[in-house]
Scaffold this active site. Sequence first.
Site, PDB file in Angstrom:
ATOM      1  N   HIS A  93      37.207  29.967  39.571  1.00 21.78           N
ATOM      2  CA  HIS A  93      38.639  29.546  39.357  1.00 21.78           C
ATOM      3  C   HIS A  93      39.081  28.265  39.556  1.00 21.78           C
ATOM      4  O   HIS A  93      40.180  27.920  39.071  1.00 21.78           O
ATOM      5  CB  HIS A  93      39.427  30.331  40.798  1.00 21.78           C
ATOM      6  CG  HIS A  93      39.472  31.710  40.359  1.00 21.78           C
ATOM      7  ND1 HIS A  93      40.518  32.737  40.949  1.00 21.78           N
ATOM      8  CD2 HIS A  93      38.712  32.873  39.764  1.00 21.78           C
ATOM      9  CE1 HIS A  93      40.212  33.844  40.701  1.00 21.78           C
ATOM     10  NE2 HIS A  93      39.253  34.071  40.105  1.00 21.78           N
ATOM     11  N   HIS A 254      31.033  39.614  37.318  1.00 21.57           N
ATOM     12  CA  HIS A 254      31.390  40.908  38.109  1.00 21.57           C
ATOM     13  C   HIS A 254      29.923  41.475  38.235  1.00 21.57           C
ATOM     14  O   HIS A 254      30.104  42.807  38.909  1.00 21.57           O
ATOM     15  CB  HIS A 254      32.168  41.706  37.136  1.00 21.57           C
ATOM     16  CG  HIS A 254      33.461  41.216  37.157  1.00 21.57           C
ATOM     17  ND1 HIS A 254      34.646  41.874  36.379  1.00 21.57           N
ATOM     18  CD2 HIS A 254      34.149  40.179  37.755  1.00 21.57           C
ATOM     19  CE1 HIS A 254      35.644  40.836  36.440  1.00 21.57           C
ATOM     20  NE2 HIS A 254      35.302  40.136  37.191  1.00 21.57           N
TER      21      HIS A 254
END
Length: 717
Positions: A93, A254
């Site tokens: 991020h 993920h």
Amino acid sequence: MTEESKCPFHAAGAISSRTSSDWWPNQLRVDLLNQHSERSNPLGGKFNYAEEFKKLDYSALKADLKALLTDSQDWWPADWGTYAGLFIRMAWHSAGTYRTVDGRGGAGRGQQRFAPLNSWPDNVSLDKARRLLWPIKQKYGQKISWADLIILAGNVALENSGFRTFGFGAGREDVWEPDMDVNWGDEKAWLTHRSPETLAKNPLAATEMGLIYVNPEGPNASGDPASAAAAIRATFGNMAMDDEEIVALIAGGHTLGKTHGASSASHVGADPEAAAIEQMGLGWTSSHGSGSGSDAITSGLEVVWTQTPTQWSNHFFENLFKYEWVQTRSPAGAIQFEAKDAPEIIPDPFDPAKKRKPTMLVTDLTLRFDPGFEKISRRFLNDPQAFNEAFARAWFKLTHRDMGPKARYLGPEVPKEELVWQDPLPAPLHKPTAADIAELKAQIAASGLSVSELVSVAWASASTFRGGDKRGGANGARLALAPQKDWAVNAVAASVLPRLQAIAQASGKASLADVIVLAGVVGVEQAVRAAGVAVEVPFAPGRVDARQDQTDADSFALMEPVADGFRNYRRIASSTTTEELLIDKAQQLTLTAPELTALMGGLRVLGANHDGSQHGVFTDKVGVLSNDFFVNLLDMGTVWKASDSSAEVFEGRDRRSGAVKYTATRNDLVFGSNSVLRALAEVYASADAHDKFVRDFVAAWTKVMNLDRFDLALHPA
């Protein structure tokens, strides 16, 4: 006088009084050029991060990061006893805000520490990750920047989970205040959904205000995996990621860790910027249970993708294709999918006795149900090594995309391989001596090129630099390559470059890149001499010439300027004013407001307009570095009036006779109309300012010519 009257905040409402921007919301943001100055830097202007980094015990730092991963803290317990997933998300991020269209965003300045990023809805709980890192940052001090530490922590998390990364390059220098020049969108509320038309307006990348990329529940929380494909391609595409890189990044990101949605988001308190002072900069305090660990609420989704969430594997793709998926909702009410009729093979993060069924986000299933993504996903399913390689390269690109050329990278883990997105440059072939430079200058002066042509071609080459991602600039002479040679703003290059190329080739003593910049030096020196001022124009040789195969043409095409007010150029009409685009260009060039002013006045009297027009050329001595631009701009004997309804071009008429004296654009008149820029223009228009103006112009000119010369330690912040 009372003590109360001496205090600037004595009035009850003084602190919350209206500011100039409240009264005049369309006020030109000249203050953007004051960002990241020495006044906000506690380390001072002499601090050299590269030198400090050399003192770092890099191995010890990585060992400390590895130990931290499993040092679970009671105040924020680690899932499955490791912070790997949290640190990977923090690094992702931090880097994931970058966009190629303007080079802004990204991890390079450590901006995740400041608003708005520290309080974006998509960054919930990353404040905890940075606090976990603080003891390590405190231990190593200024030998490692926050910007580097955040990305390195993500790399160590991957490596400690069994993944082999592509490498790591340090060199991200911290700043000490938030970037105010980045357009994150004009929505008034977090998570406001953007239409496809809005998404098409670069540089906005995320589908909703406050997200890094896309809504994990699908566009506008539709719950439809197929509908998310276009948004995923649009947002990742703004980072120049192709379909293979997209699939690799989503699946790789993920493979480890989980999302957190233990209960309704109504339990979650204010973000860090809005939290009470006693929270000490932490935000999102939750009233659900303990508020952390198994009770944590971040995205509101409660998804664990793989049966080995702390170890790298190919389970993401195996589960994606092995099971049929049914739509469910998390305890927080968010849309997600669960594997139908699957065994409970997913370990609970805090209770070893519990197991769960595999779960996926709506956007994870897009990798299976979009035809283009599905082909790549099946290839990765059947070839785990191909997936590993693709993710390693995509992760490196994601986390290093805004660092500029490889020459800026620091540390023992910098990969040897050069990648085209790093804008590689060949090894130097020339080492021109002082005598060589003098000979080249004489040949350029005898070429028949005017001051305007010499100055214009050098500016066209160097002014492509972008301080956000350290791309562009004169080094590489990419002005002679596609796509830059074909940009309308660079029309001067078509006639000037062939002559400079002939000089460079015949001499064999300098690169074309150096000759282009040297041409600007010759032009400015001629203009300085004509002005009667004894000022030397510095020149630092050492530039090289890039090849076409070393130039990512698609990526460079995004760098074509929408406007360059220094050359009175504007390519497209938009709601952004011409003068706002001028400030934006100056900010990209890391210029201060005085530097902007000096360069504008000089380039106008040197006749550097892209199309040879006379707009803003307020002098009858074109080619002489005089302060005529400012003197005539501020002359009250001239009255200005727009030439048409667009109010982009203006005529300046003699106040008495009505005769047209000059023409100008908004780029020119803003130095008389804006109070801040006018104050600066008045300095240069004064009777005693002639020498100062010349010296200031030369200094600012030299700065722009050397912005990409990282070997000269002139790194812009």
